[in-house]
Motif scaffolding. Sequence first.
Motif, PDB file in Angstrom:
ATOM      1  N   SER A 153       0.639  -1.151   0.014  1.00  0.00           N
ATOM      2  CA  SER A 153      -0.170  -0.064  -0.118  1.00  0.00           C
ATOM      3  C   SER A 153       0.909   1.178   0.012  1.00  0.00           C
ATOM      4  CB  SER A 153      -1.019  -0.148   1.146  1.00  0.00           C
ATOM      5  OG  SER A 153      -1.907  -0.905   1.075  1.00  0.00           O
ATOM      6  N   CYS A 203       3.529   1.717  -4.017  1.00  0.00           N
ATOM      7  CA  CYS A 203       2.901   0.839  -4.605  1.00  0.00           C
ATOM      8  C   CYS A 203       3.259   0.210  -5.918  1.00  0.00           C
ATOM      9  CB  CYS A 203       1.191   1.499  -4.817  1.00  0.00           C
ATOM     10  SG  CYS A 203       0.583   2.060  -3.439  1.00  0.00           S
ATOM     11  N   THR A 239      -5.595   5.065   4.547  1.00  0.00           N
ATOM     12  CA  THR A 239      -4.925   4.137   3.958  1.00  0.00           C
ATOM     13  C   THR A 239      -4.740   2.878   4.943  1.00  0.00           C
ATOM     14  OG1 THR A 239      -3.661   5.790   2.754  1.00  0.00           O
ATOM     15  CG2 THR A 239      -2.637   3.645   2.845  1.00  0.00           C
ATOM     16  N   THR A 240      -4.756   3.018   6.185  1.00  0.00           N
ATOM     17  CA  THR A 240      -4.484   2.049   6.882  1.00  0.00           C
ATOM     18  C   THR A 240      -5.776   1.446   7.761  1.00  0.00           C
ATOM     19  OG1 THR A 240      -4.395   3.637   8.948  1.00  0.00           O
ATOM     20  CG2 THR A 240      -2.354   3.302   7.914  1.00  0.00           C
ATOM     21  N   SER A 264      -4.334   8.174  -0.902  1.00  0.00           N
ATOM     22  CA  SER A 264      -4.691   7.068  -1.529  1.00  0.00           C
ATOM     23  C   SER A 264      -5.939   7.036  -2.365  1.00  0.00           C
ATOM     24  CB  SER A 264      -4.957   6.118  -0.419  1.00  0.00           C
ATOM     25  OG  SER A 264      -3.735   5.791   0.533  1.00  0.00           O
ATOM     26  N   LYS A 318       1.672   6.452  -4.634  1.00  0.00           N
ATOM     27  CA  LYS A 318       0.359   5.668  -4.176  1.00  0.00           C
ATOM     28  C   LYS A 318      -0.174   5.116  -5.496  1.00  0.00           C
ATOM     29  CE  LYS A 318       0.407   6.094   0.471  1.00  0.00           C
ATOM     30  NZ  LYS A 318       0.248   4.681   1.269  1.00  0.00           N
ATOM     31  N   THR A 349      -8.877   1.083  -2.771  1.00  0.00           N
ATOM     32  CA  THR A 349      -7.439   1.088  -3.066  1.00  0.00           C
ATOM     33  C   THR A 349      -6.905   0.200  -1.970  1.00  0.00           C
ATOM     34  OG1 THR A 349      -7.316   2.938  -1.946  1.00  0.00           O
ATOM     35  CG2 THR A 349      -7.142   3.234  -4.481  1.00  0.00           C
ATOM     36  N   SER A 350      -6.918   0.579  -0.600  1.00  0.00           N
ATOM     37  CA  SER A 350      -6.185  -0.005   0.457  1.00  0.00           C
ATOM     38  C   SER A 350      -7.149  -0.740   1.182  1.00  0.00           C
ATOM     39  CB  SER A 350      -5.529   1.048   1.498  1.00  0.00           C
ATOM     40  OG  SER A 350      -6.631   2.093   1.794  1.00  0.00           O
ATOM     41  N   CYS A 365      -8.410  -3.473   3.480  1.00  0.00           N
ATOM     42  CA  CYS A 365      -8.032  -3.833   4.887  1.00  0.00           C
ATOM     43  C   CYS A 365      -9.068  -5.223   5.221  1.00  0.00           C
ATOM     44  CB  CYS A 365      -8.045  -2.842   5.794  1.00  0.00           C
ATOM     45  SG  CYS A 365      -6.912  -1.728   5.836  1.00  0.00           S
ATOM     46  N   ARG A 422      -3.538  -6.162   4.490  1.00  0.00           N
ATOM     47  CA  ARG A 422      -4.055  -5.074   3.716  1.00  0.00           C
ATOM     48  C   ARG A 422      -3.322  -5.269   2.402  1.00  0.00           C
ATOM     49  NH1 ARG A 422      -1.658   1.171   4.762  1.00  0.00           N
ATOM     50  NH2 ARG A 422       0.248  -0.150   5.043  1.00  0.00           N
ATOM     51  N   TRP A 439      -3.450  -3.848  -1.681  1.00  0.00           N
ATOM     52  CA  TRP A 439      -3.533  -2.671  -2.380  1.00  0.00           C
ATOM     53  C   TRP A 439      -4.309  -3.302  -3.846  1.00  0.00           C
ATOM     54  CZ3 TRP A 439      -3.295   2.295  -1.771  1.00  0.00           C
ATOM     55  CH2 TRP A 439      -3.307   3.165  -2.866  1.00  0.00           C
TER      56      TRP A 439
END
Length: 384
Positions: free
Chosen positions: A17, A20, A145-146, A171, A192, A305-306, A308, A350, A352
């Motif tokens: 992530s 990338c 993102t996280t 992101s 990213k 995108t990210s 999780c 996670r 991407w």
Amino acid sequence: MATNTPATRPANPRFSSGPCAKPPVFSLDKLADAPLGRSHRAAIGKDKLKAAIETTRDILGVPADYRIGIVPASDTGAFEMAMWNLLGERPVEMVAWESFGAGWVTDVVKQLKIEATTHTADYGQIVDMAALNYDNDVCFTWNGTTSGVRMASGDVIPADRAGLTLCDATSAAFAMDLPWDKLDVTTFSWQKVLGGEAAHGMLILSPRAVARLESYAPAWPLPKIFRLTKGGKLIDGIFRGETINTPSMLAVEDYLQALDWAQSVGGLDGLIARANANTAVIERFVDSHDWIDFLAVDPATRSNTSVCLKFTDARIADGAGFAKAVAKRLDAEGVAFDIGAYRDAPAGLRIWCGGTVETADLEALMPWLNWAFEAEIAAQLAAA
């Protein structure tokens, strides 16, 4: 119990992530036109930097009267530059639903010591953006993102707001449709969604943000690398490619190549479609396996995108240890690199799914994810 080792491997196992995956057509040979050993202030350097700015504008649909600048220190540098220059004129609404948003809260509350109201949500959830006071300035991330949680839209941001909106979109840019009329400051980094190289940030300012810069001077000193004004006027050259410090022309060339690729796949619409197709692969996998789920609670705010994920199997005694073991197995097999959850986030994975990732690689990864899960469950039961 473990399933047989899958026969097909992802052609590109890079699902980090950030930084990338590079665009699928990336080749070092394509960077041969970089003006290495030349001044970035020479005509050739300025032309490259201006092209990076204007092609970014074209693909993202940034309005003509918004300013776009290339600044130091990636998205972090861009967002901190915005906060240090623009905040303090009025109170601030600080919004955080993951670690990077929490970092901006620390900057404003503990470093700048501005009058602020902090709004937080747990990982997997999002703050009620309609409840904010938009007569104050508002700082938020578009896509966590996280946490794998994003804004569903900007509809709740009022058009007649008195304050400025400062949006960390690192992101989100090139993967989500950003409502520019609702965003006064937008930042992102090259590494990213387009898989560019690190250390360069993008700062996008609305006319309202420029007006604030030219009418308000913060009480604190600003280092040279942060200064956007001189004598009460915007340093306009920054937004024509005359960067504050020396950029890497090799990284600029790489970004230009990524932008060319983005145009070749249909621009913003094509990039969004690629990210959505990638995320759909994981959605189908989650729907058909009862031991895994998305960290995002509401599908409407689920990142494309990210992405999780969390393990939900009741047999797992140590969630963090189990998730790390699964990620380690996949890494050791060379089928997925760097997919462990962010260090501050809940235990899990996670993956991407931005547009530079090929859908076929995610489809090839899913059987491996099942293999690694079952192998680790078997190992845990054997050790019990």
